[in-house]
Design a protein around this motif. Sequence first.
Motif, PDB file in Angstrom:
ATOM      1  N   ASN A 188      -7.881  -6.858 -23.049  1.00  0.00           N
ATOM      2  CA  ASN A 188      -7.052  -6.209 -23.382  1.00  0.00           C
ATOM      3  C   ASN A 188      -7.329  -4.554 -22.937  1.00  0.00           C
ATOM      4  OD1 ASN A 188      -4.526  -5.628 -24.591  1.00  0.00           O
ATOM      5  ND2 ASN A 188      -5.606  -4.727 -26.213  1.00  0.00           N
ATOM      6  N   GLY A 189      -6.355  -3.923 -22.208  1.00  0.00           N
ATOM      7  CA  GLY A 189      -6.419  -2.498 -21.728  1.00  0.00           C
ATOM      8  C   GLY A 189      -7.173  -2.471 -20.549  1.00  0.00           C
ATOM      9  N   SER A 190      -7.748  -3.414 -19.698  1.00  0.00           N
ATOM     10  CA  SER A 190      -8.197  -3.272 -18.211  1.00  0.00           C
ATOM     11  C   SER A 190      -7.301  -3.331 -17.402  1.00  0.00           C
ATOM     12  CB  SER A 190      -9.481  -4.524 -18.125  1.00  0.00           C
ATOM     13  OG  SER A 190      -8.627  -5.517 -18.139  1.00  0.00           O
ATOM     14  N   ILE A 191      -7.470  -2.680 -16.249  1.00  0.00           N
ATOM     15  CA  ILE A 191      -6.394  -2.660 -15.057  1.00  0.00           C
ATOM     16  C   ILE A 191      -6.367  -3.858 -14.642  1.00  0.00           C
ATOM     17  CG2 ILE A 191      -6.058  -1.659 -12.776  1.00  0.00           C
ATOM     18  CD1 ILE A 191      -7.221   1.092 -13.648  1.00  0.00           C
ATOM     19  N   ILE A 192      -5.296  -4.707 -14.483  1.00  0.00           N
ATOM     20  CA  ILE A 192      -5.114  -5.796 -13.835  1.00  0.00           C
ATOM     21  C   ILE A 192      -4.146  -5.534 -12.338  1.00  0.00           C
ATOM     22  CG2 ILE A 192      -5.099  -7.188 -15.848  1.00  0.00           C
ATOM     23  CD1 ILE A 192      -2.049  -7.160 -16.029  1.00  0.00           C
ATOM     24  N   ARG A 193      -3.819  -4.573 -12.047  1.00  0.00           N
ATOM     25  CA  ARG A 193      -3.003  -4.706 -10.755  1.00  0.00           C
ATOM     26  C   ARG A 193      -3.128  -2.911 -10.547  1.00  0.00           C
ATOM     27  NH1 ARG A 193       1.915  -7.724  -9.450  1.00  0.00           N
ATOM     28  NH2 ARG A 193       0.348  -9.525  -9.226  1.00  0.00           N
ATOM     29  N   THR A 194      -3.123  -2.391  -9.334  1.00  0.00           N
ATOM     30  CA  THR A 194      -2.977  -1.184  -8.949  1.00  0.00           C
ATOM     31  C   THR A 194      -2.173  -1.230  -7.829  1.00  0.00           C
ATOM     32  OG1 THR A 194      -5.198  -0.191  -9.834  1.00  0.00           O
ATOM     33  CG2 THR A 194      -4.062   0.925  -8.032  1.00  0.00           C
ATOM     34  N   VAL A 195      -1.078  -0.466  -7.697  1.00  0.00           N
ATOM     35  CA  VAL A 195      -0.145  -0.475  -6.276  1.00  0.00           C
ATOM     36  C   VAL A 195       0.145   0.726  -5.894  1.00  0.00           C
ATOM     37  CG1 VAL A 195       0.899  -2.738  -6.815  1.00  0.00           C
ATOM     38  CG2 VAL A 195       1.963  -0.837  -7.678  1.00  0.00           C
ATOM     39  N   THR A 196       0.407   1.203  -4.718  1.00  0.00           N
ATOM     40  CA  THR A 196       0.884   2.452  -4.193  1.00  0.00           C
ATOM     41  C   THR A 196       2.453   2.302  -3.875  1.00  0.00           C
ATOM     42  OG1 THR A 196      -1.186   2.919  -3.399  1.00  0.00           O
ATOM     43  CG2 THR A 196       0.601   4.306  -2.403  1.00  0.00           C
ATOM     44  N   ALA A 197       3.043   2.968  -4.548  1.00  0.00           N
ATOM     45  CA  ALA A 197       4.690   3.040  -4.391  1.00  0.00           C
ATOM     46  C   ALA A 197       4.946   3.584  -3.110  1.00  0.00           C
ATOM     47  CB  ALA A 197       5.173   3.693  -5.640  1.00  0.00           C
TER      48      ALA A 197
ATOM     49  N   ALA B  48       4.737  -5.983  -7.259  1.00  0.00           N
ATOM     50  CA  ALA B  48       3.973  -6.727  -6.672  1.00  0.00           C
ATOM     51  C   ALA B  48       2.902  -5.986  -5.559  1.00  0.00           C
ATOM     52  CB  ALA B  48       4.510  -7.758  -5.832  1.00  0.00           C
ATOM     53  N   ASP B  49       3.675  -5.013  -5.049  1.00  0.00           N
ATOM     54  CA  ASP B  49       2.866  -4.306  -3.920  1.00  0.00           C
ATOM     55  C   ASP B  49       3.383  -3.069  -3.684  1.00  0.00           C
ATOM     56  OD1 ASP B  49       5.376  -4.934  -2.847  1.00  0.00           O
ATOM     57  OD2 ASP B  49       4.660  -6.353  -1.238  1.00  0.00           O
ATOM     58  N   GLY B  50       4.375  -2.443  -4.377  1.00  0.00           N
ATOM     59  CA  GLY B  50       4.789  -1.080  -4.295  1.00  0.00           C
ATOM     60  C   GLY B  50       5.958  -0.928  -3.224  1.00  0.00           C
ATOM     61  N   ALA B  51       6.129  -2.102  -2.590  1.00  0.00           N
ATOM     62  CA  ALA B  51       7.266  -2.074  -1.378  1.00  0.00           C
ATOM     63  C   ALA B  51       8.521  -1.312  -2.123  1.00  0.00           C
ATOM     64  CB  ALA B  51       7.526  -3.343  -0.923  1.00  0.00           C
ATOM     65  N   LEU B  52       9.303  -0.561  -1.211  1.00  0.00           N
ATOM     66  CA  LEU B  52      10.592   0.374  -1.549  1.00  0.00           C
ATOM     67  C   LEU B  52      11.438  -0.693  -1.398  1.00  0.00           C
ATOM     68  CD1 LEU B  52      11.855   2.826  -2.250  1.00  0.00           C
ATOM     69  CD2 LEU B  52      12.516   3.504  -0.066  1.00  0.00           C
ATOM     70  N   LEU B  53      12.369  -0.971  -2.678  1.00  0.00           N
ATOM     71  CA  LEU B  53      13.443  -1.825  -2.523  1.00  0.00           C
ATOM     72  C   LEU B  53      14.757  -1.287  -2.766  1.00  0.00           C
ATOM     73  CD1 LEU B  53      11.710  -4.148  -5.696  1.00  0.00           C
ATOM     74  CD2 LEU B  53      11.697  -4.330  -2.900  1.00  0.00           C
ATOM     75  N   ASN B  54      14.761  -0.085  -3.565  1.00  0.00           N
ATOM     76  CA  ASN B  54      16.244   0.524  -3.733  1.00  0.00           C
ATOM     77  C   ASN B  54      16.059   2.092  -3.896  1.00  0.00           C
ATOM     78  OD1 ASN B  54      18.205  -1.817  -4.189  1.00  0.00           O
ATOM     79  ND2 ASN B  54      16.698  -2.235  -5.649  1.00  0.00           N
ATOM     80  N   THR B  55      17.186   2.708  -3.435  1.00  0.00           N
ATOM     81  CA  THR B  55      17.125   4.171  -3.463  1.00  0.00           C
ATOM     82  C   THR B  55      18.387   4.500  -4.179  1.00  0.00           C
ATOM     83  OG1 THR B  55      15.651   4.633  -1.479  1.00  0.00           O
ATOM     84  CG2 THR B  55      17.039   6.628  -2.595  1.00  0.00           C
ATOM     85  N   TYR B  56      18.356   5.200  -5.419  1.00  0.00           N
ATOM     86  CA  TYR B  56      19.474   5.448  -6.317  1.00  0.00           C
ATOM     87  C   TYR B  56      19.777   7.210  -6.205  1.00  0.00           C
ATOM     88  CZ  TYR B  56      18.874   1.042  -7.757  1.00  0.00           C
ATOM     89  OH  TYR B  56      18.340  -0.380  -7.925  1.00  0.00           O
ATOM     90  N   THR B  57      20.692   7.668  -5.946  1.00  0.00           N
ATOM     91  CA  THR B  57      21.162   8.828  -5.928  1.00  0.00           C
ATOM     92  C   THR B  57      22.036   9.340  -7.156  1.00  0.00           C
ATOM     93  OG1 THR B  57      20.643   9.203  -3.690  1.00  0.00           O
ATOM     94  CG2 THR B  57      21.990  11.287  -4.680  1.00  0.00           C
ATOM     95  N   ILE B  58      21.491   9.999  -8.070  1.00  0.00           N
ATOM     96  CA  ILE B  58      22.552  10.109  -9.303  1.00  0.00           C
ATOM     97  C   ILE B  58      23.197  11.426  -9.273  1.00  0.00           C
ATOM     98  CG2 ILE B  58      22.348  10.125 -11.912  1.00  0.00           C
ATOM     99  CD1 ILE B  58      20.937   7.629 -10.265  1.00  0.00           C
ATOM    100  N   ALA B  59      24.630  10.951  -9.032  1.00  0.00           N
ATOM    101  CA  ALA B  59      25.541  12.340  -9.088  1.00  0.00           C
ATOM    102  C   ALA B  59      25.373  13.350 -10.412  1.00  0.00           C
ATOM    103  CB  ALA B  59      26.883  11.727  -8.979  1.00  0.00           C
TER     104      ALA B  59
END
Length: 601
Positions: free
Chosen positions: A59-68, A102-113
């Motif tokens: 509990n508390g250990s790092i189980i995954r690190t990804v670069t966005a 899973a891997d930090g891959a870009l999925l979506n971009t939202y531009t908030i008016a």
Amino acid sequence: MAEEYSMLRKKRTGGSVERSTANGRHKGAWRRFGAAATSAAMATLMFLAVGPGAARADNGSIIRTVTAQSPSCSVGTGLAFDGKQLLLDCWNQNQIWGVSPADGALLNTYTIAGASDLRAMAWDRGRRKLWVCNSDADVYLADLAAQTETFAFTSQGCVDGLAYDGTDDTIWSSDDAASTVQHYTSSGTLISSTDITGKLGGCGNSGIAVGGAKLLLSNNGCSQIYVATKDLASTTLFGTYPARLEDMECDDVTFAASGQAAIWSKDAYDNTLNAFDLVPGTCGFGGQPSTPQRYVALGDSVPYGHGLANPGKDRQGALAPDQPPSPDAYPSLLAKSLGYNFTIRKDGCTLTGDQLAVSGAPSIDNKWTGKDADCRYPKGVPVPLQKAVSPNEVLAADLKNHPPSLVTLQAGADDVDFAACLASLLSAPANPFMHVENCVDQDRKGNYVVTQKFATELKSLKDGLTKTLDAVHDAAPAAQILLLDYYQIIPGADADLAGSSFICRDLRFSKQGGKWRTSIRAKADFLQKTLNSTIGAAATGRAYVKTVDISSAFSGHEMCTKSTWVFDGTWNAAHPTKPGQQAIADAVIAVCGQLPRGCRG
């Protein structure tokens, strides 16, 4: 073929192989195959699965690190999770990016008016919208689908810390390295502002996460996360990390297939995202408690745990009669690993709860199923057919009123009386304990073909599984269904064998690598492939079904091998031992890990 074949035959009672129709044709023969204390017991079906196990981190250990893989950002503190993607923002901008956990891959971009200079964020699972803070400490509710936002209220500070609490529809917030934590109604009324000086290791609070009974608080100055009661009277150190900790968000979805949950956090000055291990149930995503979900197990003697439990009327060694499914069978192991709600019925004959597998169950009732030989009925009451997955198990599951997140189904061996096929293949003599039936012929070119009778049974099996799958889906349309096939139990021709049972002695008596052992394994492989392809065909075109192909899972561990994973006794032959059941659970967990929501429906 010869000499080794003749020697094997001399040990038996001689004569041609005859059919036995004593007490009905099938009678759940797959799991009763071990009933005869002769080499006939050897012939059983194949069973299920393996796959890599999933070890839990502390509990508390790092189980995954990804670069966005979001655009470059000099400072960004906002982080949220909507159940499928991690959401990030950047100071001085009005864009929000969704990246893969899973891997930090870009999925979506939202531009908030209308938005500007976004800071901390929190996903609201109930509203399916995003709470966001800006540099003026204003809190908005953003609709990502419409890419708009609506003003909610002005806080005392929410640069780093913002969390939605679905248990009471409230908002928690804090400024950067703050000495106080605020609690608001969702409309902005201040409930409390609590001084936390000295409660977070000498540093002020930044990130906040909630999704259950406790708060998780981070102090980026000391790089620590604390667990706190909601009155903030008590705090406990959760972990210390070699990174700055800003906004945080709970995730009980991404790692569910390995029996884990996580809390995500990020530094303000890079795109590195860390997932820290949580005990499942600590907090759920989107501000909601992480409540265990229901799992239902349907099928035959493998998920029942035949051999580890005794379904019959008579005692088997240390096992009393009429036992419920074994807690060491793979459904129970799977439920424990993935954190599902899962209840086991009290006995073998009364179908209640979630563990509904019945030893000997076909997918549907059919004319050759045979009578229920395991359960006792009052005198004068006609003995019904052997319980089947459909209708008996499916009706008992009450799926519509108590919908599950996951359903596993393994059936088919008793639809076709696969044990009788293998018994014939192994030249088992006719006997009063089980059915023996040839299922494989050869055409003029020497190719293996199934008999017409077996082909008819396979068609019935496909129809039965198809109807069963549709019935489950109709009653529980949100459930993920896993359909498991069977593994090979007949050892390879060159395998080193062990065991002193009648079954193993007969196999060991034949020549290792000889024509007879080569022939029976080739025929067994053909039968297995035919059965498994029929099972797989039932899932074709059904997106809600994921097949678990474990046809070679027990390679090297077949019955009577030196490292066998199956029983070879007179009543439990070819059923998985505890290691075999664990291997099946691991296989299902591995498949769950390939699904977007980790078998969470």
